[in-house]
Design a protein around this motif. Structure first.
Motif, PDB file in Angstrom:
ATOM      1  N   ARG A 182      28.511  33.239  30.293  1.00  0.00           N
ATOM      2  CA  ARG A 182      28.041  34.447  30.926  1.00  0.00           C
ATOM      3  C   ARG A 182      28.559  35.683  30.185  1.00  0.00           C
ATOM      4  O   ARG A 182      27.836  36.659  30.031  1.00  0.00           O
ATOM      5  N   GLU A 183      29.804  35.645  29.754  1.00  0.00           N
ATOM      6  CA  GLU A 183      30.362  36.783  29.043  1.00  0.00           C
ATOM      7  C   GLU A 183      29.571  37.071  27.780  1.00  0.00           C
ATOM      8  O   GLU A 183      29.283  38.225  27.459  1.00  0.00           O
ATOM      9  N   LEU A 184      29.216  36.025  27.060  1.00  0.00           N
ATOM     10  CA  LEU A 184      28.458  36.191  25.823  1.00  0.00           C
ATOM     11  C   LEU A 184      27.073  36.764  26.101  1.00  0.00           C
ATOM     12  O   LEU A 184      26.619  37.671  25.398  1.00  0.00           O
ATOM     13  N   PHE A 230      40.680  36.506  33.180  1.00  0.00           N
ATOM     14  CA  PHE A 230      40.143  37.817  32.867  1.00  0.00           C
ATOM     15  C   PHE A 230      38.695  37.682  32.432  1.00  0.00           C
ATOM     16  O   PHE A 230      38.285  36.653  31.907  1.00  0.00           O
ATOM     17  N   PHE A 231      37.906  38.720  32.668  1.00  0.00           N
ATOM     18  CA  PHE A 231      36.497  38.741  32.260  1.00  0.00           C
ATOM     19  C   PHE A 231      36.364  39.748  31.137  1.00  0.00           C
ATOM     20  O   PHE A 231      36.513  40.952  31.345  1.00  0.00           O
ATOM     21  N   GLU A 232      36.136  39.269  29.932  1.00  0.00           N
ATOM     22  CA  GLU A 232      36.020  40.136  28.764  1.00  0.00           C
ATOM     23  C   GLU A 232      34.581  40.129  28.267  1.00  0.00           C
ATOM     24  O   GLU A 232      33.975  39.070  28.109  1.00  0.00           O
ATOM     25  N   LEU A 264      33.158  49.972  34.971  1.00  0.00           N
ATOM     26  CA  LEU A 264      34.176  50.200  35.999  1.00  0.00           C
ATOM     27  C   LEU A 264      34.468  48.925  36.798  1.00  0.00           C
ATOM     28  O   LEU A 264      35.628  48.645  37.117  1.00  0.00           O
ATOM     29  N   ALA A 265      33.431  48.151  37.104  1.00  0.00           N
ATOM     30  CA  ALA A 265      33.631  46.910  37.857  1.00  0.00           C
ATOM     31  C   ALA A 265      34.473  45.914  37.063  1.00  0.00           C
ATOM     32  O   ALA A 265      35.360  45.253  37.617  1.00  0.00           O
ATOM     33  N   ARG A 266      34.207  45.806  35.756  1.00  0.00           N
ATOM     34  CA  ARG A 266      34.993  44.883  34.934  1.00  0.00           C
ATOM     35  C   ARG A 266      36.444  45.322  34.870  1.00  0.00           C
ATOM     36  O   ARG A 266      37.359  44.513  34.986  1.00  0.00           O
ATOM     37  N   ARG A 267      36.674  46.609  34.709  1.00  0.00           N
ATOM     38  CA  ARG A 267      38.053  47.105  34.676  1.00  0.00           C
ATOM     39  C   ARG A 267      38.765  46.868  36.005  1.00  0.00           C
ATOM     40  O   ARG A 267      39.925  46.470  36.032  1.00  0.00           O
ATOM     41  N   PHE A 268      38.068  47.125  37.113  1.00  0.00           N
ATOM     42  CA  PHE A 268      38.649  46.891  38.435  1.00  0.00           C
ATOM     43  C   PHE A 268      39.005  45.415  38.608  1.00  0.00           C
ATOM     44  O   PHE A 268      40.094  45.075  39.063  1.00  0.00           O
ATOM     45  N   TYR A 269      38.086  44.536  38.231  1.00  0.00           N
ATOM     46  CA  TYR A 269      38.316  43.101  38.350  1.00  0.00           C
ATOM     47  C   TYR A 269      39.505  42.666  37.503  1.00  0.00           C
ATOM     48  O   TYR A 269      40.385  41.936  37.965  1.00  0.00           O
TER      49      TYR A 269
END
Length: 96
Positions: free
Chosen positions: A1-3, A83-85, A48-53
């Motif tokens: 999914r990240e890719l 982490f979600f990168e 912003l959602a990724r940073r919050f997560y």
């Protein structure tokens, strides 16, 4: 999914960065700016959602690694969150 999401971000940046893209969109005059503003707003929300997560994951990892949590077995058996990168740089529209 990240890719997949990173590839989508790159594709949006490539398309929206093309000079004259907004003028050549197949939408009525004035609507192109609305569509582009909506895409930019959505990209900012994703960033912003990724940073919050990721901040929440960092906090959970820190809490679960404390000696007291380990000693009292408060962490349970749930897997450690990851982490979600992804590439979430918002697209910049080129000037006309």
């Amino acid at each position: 999914r990240e890719l997949a999401e990173s590839n989508l971000s790159r594709a949006l940046r490539a398309v929206l960065g093309e000079p004259g893209f907004a003028e050549e969109m197949a939408v009525p005059v004035g609507a192109a700016e609305d569509v582009l503003a909506e895409v930019e707003a959505a990209a900012k929300r994703v960033m912003l959602a990724r940073r919050f997560y990721n901040n929440a994951v960092a906090g959970i990892r820190e809490a679960r690694s404390s000696r007291l949590v380990w000693l009292l077995r408060l962490a349970g058996s749930a897997p450690m969150p990851e982490f979600f990168e992804m590439d979430d740089e918002p697209p910049a529209t080129a000037p006309a």
